[in-house]
Design an enzyme around this catalytic site. Structure first.
Site, PDB file in Angstrom:
ATOM      1  N   GLU A   5      -5.794  -4.574   0.191  1.00  0.00           N
ATOM      2  CA  GLU A   5      -5.612  -3.277   0.852  1.00  0.00           C
ATOM      3  C   GLU A   5      -4.621  -2.406   0.081  1.00  0.00           C
ATOM      4  O   GLU A   5      -3.570  -2.885  -0.343  1.00  0.00           O
ATOM      5  CB  GLU A   5      -5.096  -3.506   2.283  1.00  0.00           C
ATOM      6  CG  GLU A   5      -4.930  -2.231   3.093  1.00  0.00           C
ATOM      7  CD  GLU A   5      -4.535  -2.499   4.547  1.00  0.00           C
ATOM      8  OE1 GLU A   5      -4.132  -3.645   4.854  1.00  0.00           O
ATOM      9  OE2 GLU A   5      -4.639  -1.559   5.359  1.00  0.00           O
ATOM     10  N   GLU A  21      -7.737   0.949  13.371  1.00  0.00           N
ATOM     11  CA  GLU A  21      -6.461   0.248  13.327  1.00  0.00           C
ATOM     12  C   GLU A  21      -5.338   1.115  13.880  1.00  0.00           C
ATOM     13  O   GLU A  21      -5.168   2.263  13.477  1.00  0.00           O
ATOM     14  CB  GLU A  21      -6.105  -0.134  11.885  1.00  0.00           C
ATOM     15  CG  GLU A  21      -4.765  -0.859  11.786  1.00  0.00           C
ATOM     16  CD  GLU A  21      -4.407  -1.249  10.361  1.00  0.00           C
ATOM     17  OE1 GLU A  21      -4.357  -2.454  10.087  1.00  0.00           O
ATOM     18  OE2 GLU A  21      -4.194  -0.355   9.529  1.00  0.00           O
TER      19      GLU A  21
HETATM   20 MN    MN Z   1      -4.450  -1.109   7.363  1.00  0.00          MN
END
Ligand code: MN
Length: 293
Positions: free
Chosen positions: A151, A245
């Site tokens: 990420e 998220e």
């Molecule tokens: Mn994230």
């Protein structure tokens, strides 16, 4: 008509919208909450993989008809360049839990403790250490059907992988087929020149997306250019996980980890339903090919 053309586009929700840990009661709250709001899967946080009761979780997921993915940031004692052996052990334990849960992904800050810094950009030696550890973890994970995601995380939370381009360079160093770039829109909003370019640059190497607003509030209510994102996702035919998220400040650990001095979630049921409705609106305008997982 191909199967891909008729497949449903699955949407996930991050567990930390509802709960800070993973006791049986918390797992029930997350999984029933996500199911009630119309999600297809949940992303379970594995910062403490030893706290996850795999059998209980699998039963809850089956009861509610949901799938799962898993994500984590490394604990402070396991920041990868500082403690590569401990990081590898933590990641291997997390892959074991992911596989046990039936999760096809372990993703996120798998190379960093959020907030760990040296005061300098990453050195070649640090990047080589990260790649060497993640290569071994990826080879082991492949045998269990688990893909790793790297990420992009903004400069204030890590010095190692700030952009999708840096994530692509890392997965090239790792050079294993079950490692993908994971784009997070909250971090990209800080680091990238727009939302479309990194998606187009990554193409088929983009394998996971966190849909997170600049405010960490309901997507579509703040500054992230989701039209540019979805336009590019449609252009590349994106079919990997999409996860809403956010994080509720439900524990001192989470509040400190994600700087949750204000609560971006509010009522988690309302947050989840509003986010689901927003996503359906985006899909109506930017048709995606359906989910291939
Ligand atoms: Mn994230």
């Amino acid at each position: 008509m191909s199967a891909a053309a008729t497949a449903r586009v699955k949407l996930g929700a991050h567990a930390l919208i509802w709960a800070s840990g993973w006791s049986a009661a918390e797992a029930e709250r997350v999984i029933s909450g996500a199911a009630d709001a119309g999600y297809d899967f949940v992303e379970i946080a594995l910062s403490h993989p030893e706290q996850v009761d795999v059998a209980v979780t699998r039963a809850l997921l089956a009861d509610h008809g949901l799938g799962c993915t898993t994500g984590l940031g490394l604990p402070a004692s396991c920041h990868l360049p500082f403690a590569p052996r401990r990081a590898e052990e933590h990641l291997n334990r997390s892959v074991d839990v992911a596989a046990g849960l039936g999760s096809p992904y372990l993703t996120g800050g798998i190379y960093t403790h959020l907030g760990a810094r040296t005061g300098n950009p990453p050195t070649e030696e640090e990047l080589q250490t990260v790649a060497a550890v993640l290569k071994r973890v990826a080879k082991r994970a492949a045998d269990m059907g688990v893909t790793l995601g790297v990420e992009n995380i903004n400069r204030y939370e890590t010095y190692l992988v700030n952009t999708v381009q840096a994530a692509l360079e890392m997965i090239e160093r790792i050079d294993e087929p079950n490692v993908v770039a994971h784009l997070d829109t909250y971090h990209a909003n800080i680091e990238e020149a727009g939302m479309g370019a990194p998606v187009l640059a990554a193409g088929s190497r983009l394998g996971y997306v966190h849909l997170s607003e600049s405010s960490r509030g309901v997507p579509g209510t703040a500054n992230v250019d989701f039209d540019a994102l979805f336009g590019a996702l449609a252009e590349v035919g994106y079919s990997a996980p999409l996860v809403v998220e956010s994080f509720a400040p439900l524990s001192d650990e989470l509040t400190a980890m994600f700087a949750l001095w204000r609560d971006p979630v509010g009522d988690p049921a309302e947050f989840a339903k509003a986010s689901r409705a927003w996503f359906d609106g985006m899909l109506a305008r930017y048709p995606l090919p359906g989910s291939a997982f």
